[in-house]
Design a protein around this motif. Structure first.
Motif: not given
Length: 246
Positions: A91-94, A155-160, A182-183, A188-191
């Motif tokens: 898995k890769t993460f931003p 994920i989309q809500t966190i970004k927007e 993981e979400t 792009g947030l710290n876990e």
């Protein structure tokens, strides 16, 4: 008439469609039309790679069926062992967002968990209450927060909305906290900027006969989770050397 003991003897036979399946798959049956197996390999059929469990190999009770189910799964794992890991992808993460200069911006996600939670707790009231808490800028209710669709939406809500803290009011963190960590990483947030309020095990399950108390307690747990996550900071995993001797 009066009896001291009555025994109900129920016959068991293999259905016609199962016989046809066995014929199609090339599985040898006994004279009683059950799968032919060996005492030493009770889950292996006459066809390599095809295994059996439960009453397909003969009448048996539930514990024995469950035991054979585990044995069949282990037998399949043995066959697949040489190919294990061939399709595994890492898995890769931003890149992680730096939130040190940001104001607290908490998102609260309240889970219905089907009827597990919403069947007892007034989740709408819990969500409305969460909107009044300090630092909370976004609240939403989800049918199943752990589903893939909901994860993608989170994920989309966190970004927007620029959310930098997350509270999930759902079930036990023992099973689901790694998923929500993981979400956050995918967003792009710290876990470690996520906190869970266990409103299922600690509320709807133990207070199933008292919805009002369960709802009040759910609000308390959400308030505590929000207060805690607002003070959490981004953490990085560390490694330390271990001396493997006593």
């Amino acid at each position: 008439e009066y009896f001291d003991l009555v025994v109900l003897s129920v016959g068991l036979q293999t259905p016609e469609h199962v016989k046809k399946l066995a014929e199609t798959a090339g599985i040898r049956l006994t004279n009683d039309n059950f799968a032919a197996t060996s005492d030493f390999t009770p889950v292996s059929t006459s066809k390599p790679g095809i295994f059996t469990c439960g009453v397909f190999a003969g009448p048996k009770d539930i514990p024995q069926s469950v035991l054979e189910g585990s044995a069949a799964a282990a037998a399949v794992s043995g066959v697949l062992a040489p190919s294990r890991g061939e399709l595994t992808q890492e898995k890769t993460f931003p890149e992680e967002r730096n939130i040190t200069e940001e104001e607290v911006n908490t998102g609260v996600f309240v889970c219905h968990c089907g009827s597990n939670i919403a069947g007892v707790i007034d989740v709408e009231a819990v969500a409305d209450y969460a909107e009044t808490l300090p630092g909370v800028t976004h609240v939403e209710r989800n049918l199943f927060s752990c589903s893939q669709d909901t994860q993608d939406n989170m994920i989309q809500t966190i970004k927007e909305k620029g959310i930098n803290r997350v509270v999930v009011a759902a079930c036990t963190p023992r099973t689901h906290e790694p998923l929500f960590r993981e979400t956050l990483k995918a967003a792009g947030l710290n876990e470690y900027l996520v906190e869970m309020a266990n409103i299922r095990n600690q509320n709807s399950w133990v207070h199933s006969s008292d919805p009002k108390t369960a709802t009040t307690k759910a609000k308390d747990l959400v308030r505590m989770a929000v207060a805690k996550v607002c003070r959490q900071a981004s953490l990085a995993p560390i490694s330390v050397p271990i001396t493997q001797k006593g």
